[in-house]
Motif scaffolding. Structure first.
Motif, PDB file in Angstrom:
ATOM      1  N   ALA A  93      -0.154   7.392   9.665  1.00 56.71           N
ATOM      2  CA  ALA A  93      -0.018   6.045   9.233  1.00 56.71           C
ATOM      3  C   ALA A  93       1.506   5.724   8.977  1.00 56.71           C
ATOM      4  CB  ALA A  93      -0.638   5.087   8.806  1.00 56.71           C
ATOM      5  N   ILE A  94       2.673   6.486   8.064  1.00 61.97           N
ATOM      6  CA  ILE A  94       3.560   6.452   7.044  1.00 61.97           C
ATOM      7  C   ILE A  94       4.557   6.695   9.239  1.00 61.97           C
ATOM      8  CG2 ILE A  94       4.981   7.736   6.096  1.00 61.97           C
ATOM      9  CD1 ILE A  94       3.242   5.788   4.907  1.00 61.97           C
ATOM     10  N   ARG A 146       4.839   3.870  11.277  1.00 64.56           N
ATOM     11  CA  ARG A 146       5.727   2.608  10.368  1.00 64.56           C
ATOM     12  C   ARG A 146       6.935   3.311  10.579  1.00 64.56           C
ATOM     13  NH1 ARG A 146       2.870   0.713   4.748  1.00 64.56           N
ATOM     14  NH2 ARG A 146       1.057   0.257   5.628  1.00 64.56           N
ATOM     15  N   ALA A 156       0.838   6.074  -1.641  1.00 67.70           N
ATOM     16  CA  ALA A 156       0.147   5.450  -0.967  1.00 67.70           C
ATOM     17  C   ALA A 156      -1.045   5.485  -1.048  1.00 67.70           C
ATOM     18  CB  ALA A 156       0.400   5.464   0.775  1.00 67.70           C
ATOM     19  N   ASP A 201       0.909  -1.474   0.004  1.00 71.10           N
ATOM     20  CA  ASP A 201      -0.163  -0.102  -0.096  1.00 71.10           C
ATOM     21  C   ASP A 201       0.780   1.107  -0.172  1.00 71.10           C
ATOM     22  OD1 ASP A 201       0.939  -0.563   2.453  1.00 71.10           O
ATOM     23  OD2 ASP A 201      -1.092  -0.406   3.322  1.00 71.10           O
ATOM     24  N   VAL A 202       2.019   1.162   0.520  1.00 71.65           N
ATOM     25  CA  VAL A 202       3.043   2.663  -0.055  1.00 71.65           C
ATOM     26  C   VAL A 202       4.345   2.063  -0.507  1.00 71.65           C
ATOM     27  CG1 VAL A 202       4.699   3.982   1.712  1.00 71.65           C
ATOM     28  CG2 VAL A 202       2.257   3.079   2.133  1.00 71.65           C
ATOM     29  N   SER A 241      -6.105   4.208   1.684  1.00 70.23           N
ATOM     30  CA  SER A 241      -6.138   3.499   3.213  1.00 70.23           C
ATOM     31  C   SER A 241      -4.913   4.304   4.287  1.00 70.23           C
ATOM     32  CB  SER A 241      -6.521   2.934   3.293  1.00 70.23           C
ATOM     33  OG  SER A 241      -5.235   2.173   3.041  1.00 70.23           O
ATOM     34  N   VAL A 242      -4.161   4.842   3.897  1.00 70.40           N
ATOM     35  CA  VAL A 242      -3.105   4.821   4.574  1.00 70.40           C
ATOM     36  C   VAL A 242      -3.165   6.422   5.157  1.00 70.40           C
ATOM     37  CG1 VAL A 242      -0.254   5.366   4.612  1.00 70.40           C
ATOM     38  CG2 VAL A 242      -1.422   2.422   3.788  1.00 70.40           C
TER      39      VAL A 242
END
Length: 308
Positions: free
Chosen positions: A287-288, A291, A279, A255-256, A282-283
């Motif tokens: 969220a990045i 992570r 991305a 997704d990224v 949904s990201v």
């Protein structure tokens, strides 16, 4: 909530000094004082006894006193201006600038010692071996004490720390430059003692200038290594270990994808990064950031986000 209050929630400082910054500064000041006192004694003794090895050690120590003074001044400057907004990413790299300058001094010293030693090889002079050996031995003791002072935190900044299965190098190059200068002094002291003992008991007068050349070559090698590493920080070269960790954490799923990545050092144990990602919807940027939370070196992170 006003826009100003919202913005204030996301403001942060740019204090990227190493955790042992103040302790390293105190240790460096002690070494400056010891080096200066011994410098005066060795230069005077070198002229009196006529020993090239001892005189080289004295002048070498003189330049180290200057270089160590630069290191101490760098610690002071970095602390005083740590919160100065004129420095976009803080003053964490002031030590690397000082280290580069010290490396240049060290390189020039090696050239001077080599040149004078070669001259003495063809134009030998009488050497008072006994007196010169005593002074060189005292100089070695001072160097060992200085090395122990600097080694107290040198290991914390010069060895590998591991996170997320990647090896990361955290160097306080300013402390490293002071440490290398002291080691170079210790080396020239040991070589001077060897040459003086060989001259006294074996009659190998030629060994004094020959060892001067050998010491100069070793010191030049150390200077090159320090200059190379500090220049890499000053030129914002990519920290490949941290960059690889960022790629692994972000691109482990579909997704990224990273479109652009910049990672550079802003302090002995601090890295800044600009991460451009493409991305899925949904990201989010939050969220990045979540992570990338395991990357403990990241002290300043900018995320550029585009929907796929």
């Amino acid at each position: 909530m006003t826009l100003t209050l919202q913005a204030s929630r996301f403001t942060h400082d740019h204090l990227f000094l190493g955790p042992a910054h103040d302790e390293n500064a105190r240790r460096t000041l002690w070494v400056v004082a010891l080096t200066f006192v011994m410098m005066i004694g060795e230069i005077a003794a070198g002229y009196i006894t006529g020993s090239m090895a001892l005189l080289a050690d004295g002048f070498h120590m003189a330049t180290h006193a200057v270089a160590l003074g630069i290191a101490a001044a760098a610690y002071s400057f970095a602390r005083r201006h740590a919160n100065n907004s004129r420095f976009s990413f803080g003053t964490g790299k002031v030590g690397d600038l000082a280290a580069f300058a010290s490396a240049m001094v060290l390189g020039l010293v090696s050239i001077g010692i080599a040149g004078e030693s070669i001259l003495r090889l063809f134009q030998p002079i009488t050497v008072a071996f006994t007196e010169a050996t005593v002074i060189a031995a005292v100089g070695l003791v001072v160097n060992v004490v200085s090395a122990l002072l600097l080694a107290g935190n040198h290991g914390d900044n010069g060895h590998d720390h591991h996170n997320h299965n990647h090896g990361h190098h955290h160097h306080d190059n300013n402390l490293r430059s002071a440490y290398v200068h002291v080691l170079a002094d210790a080396l020239t002291s040991v070589l001077a003692i060897v040459a003086l003992l060989a001259g006294r008991y074996l009659g190998w007068v030629w060994l004094d200038p020959v060892i001067g050349v050998v010491g100069a070559l070793v010191i030049a090698k150390w200077a090159y290594g320090l200059m190379r590493d500090s220049a890499a920080v000053l030129l914002d070269t990519t920290d490949e270990h941290v960059a690889a960790e960022i790629r692994e954490l972000l691109e482990s799923t579909d997704d990224v994808r990273i479109s652009d990545l910049h990672v550079w050092q802003v302090g002995p144990q601090a890295r800044a990064a600009i991460v451009s990602v493409v991305a899925t919807a949904s990201v989010s940027t939050d969220a990045i950031r979540e992570r990338l939370a395991p990357v403990h070196e990241l002290s300043h992170l900018t995320v550029e986000y585009r929907n796929a």
